[in-house]
Scaffold this motif. Structure first.
Motif: not given
Length: 221
Positions: A3, A6-7, A10, A12, A190, A192
């Motif tokens: 997690r 992904d934070q 990410n 995408d 986010n 990212s």
């Protein structure tokens, strides 16, 4: 752990933010293309002015150099952009960044040039004058090239710091890379995009840092 990754990574969100960050990169490179030559030229003028015959002129240059080296670049930038309008002087964000960095960088580059000029022996200048060159010609064609070669790693190191300082332009809403990444972060909720911007900085500056290390080792050898 997944997690957390992904934070911060990410893919995408990074892909969605990439066009905005690339536009910010273009502005960052534009700022660098303006402030680095300004700083190099200003620093050389400062170093030469610091060698003037007039003691008063040397004292004024020394005081100004100390002031602009002591003043935090962020404070200087905010003062120019937000303070000068009270005196009737309004600058665009880009102009504010250029002026603030010119004053700050000229002081630091000037000290580097000064060390380089001091490293060139007086005999070099005298030998150049004996060939018929004027004092300014001897300085321009003999002394300064040797001085720059002697302090080239320091000039490159200072330039790397200037590139990193361009991120301060975000505080005056100049849409450089950090500002663009922060905008993307606020839209995506986010971090990212900030990570992506940091990676771009790393890709840009890491080769220069390695080159600087090789130059230092070569000159040291």
């Amino acid at each position: 752990m997944d997690r957390m990754l992904d934070q911060f990574f990410n893919l995408d969100i990074m892909w969605q933010a990439a066009p905005l960050i690339l536009r910010g990169l273009g502005m960052t490179l534009t700022v660098c293309a303006a402030v680095i030559p300004l700083g190099l030229a200003g620093g050389l003028m400062v170093a030469l002015a610091g060698r003037a015959r007039s003691r008063a002129a040397r004292a004024v240059v020394a005081v100004l150099v100390d002031i602009f080296r002591a003043a935090p670049p962020l404070v200087l930038l905010i003062f120019i952009h937000a303070g000068l309008p009270f005196a009737g002087i309004r600058l665009t964000p880009f102009a504010s960044v250029c002026v603030a960095f010119f004053l700050n960088n000229s002081a630091y580059y000037g000290e580097v040039y000064r060390a380089g000029l001091d490293s060139v022996g007086a005999g070099q200048r005298e030998a150049a004058r004996s060939t018929g060159l004027t004092a300014w010609q001897a300085m321009a064609f003999v002394v300064i090239p040797q001085a720059v070669r002697n302090v080239l790693p320091d000039l490159v190191s200072n330039t790397v710091e200037v590139v990193k300082l361009t991120s301060l332009a975000s505080v005056v809403a100049l849409p450089e890379m950090l500002y663009s990444a922060d905008m993307a972060r606020s839209l995506t909720y986010n971090p990212s995009p900030i990570v992506l911007a940091a990676m771009v900085y790393l890709v840009l500056l890491w080769p220069v840092v390695r080159l600087m290390s090789r130059m230092e080792h070569r000159l040291g050898g």
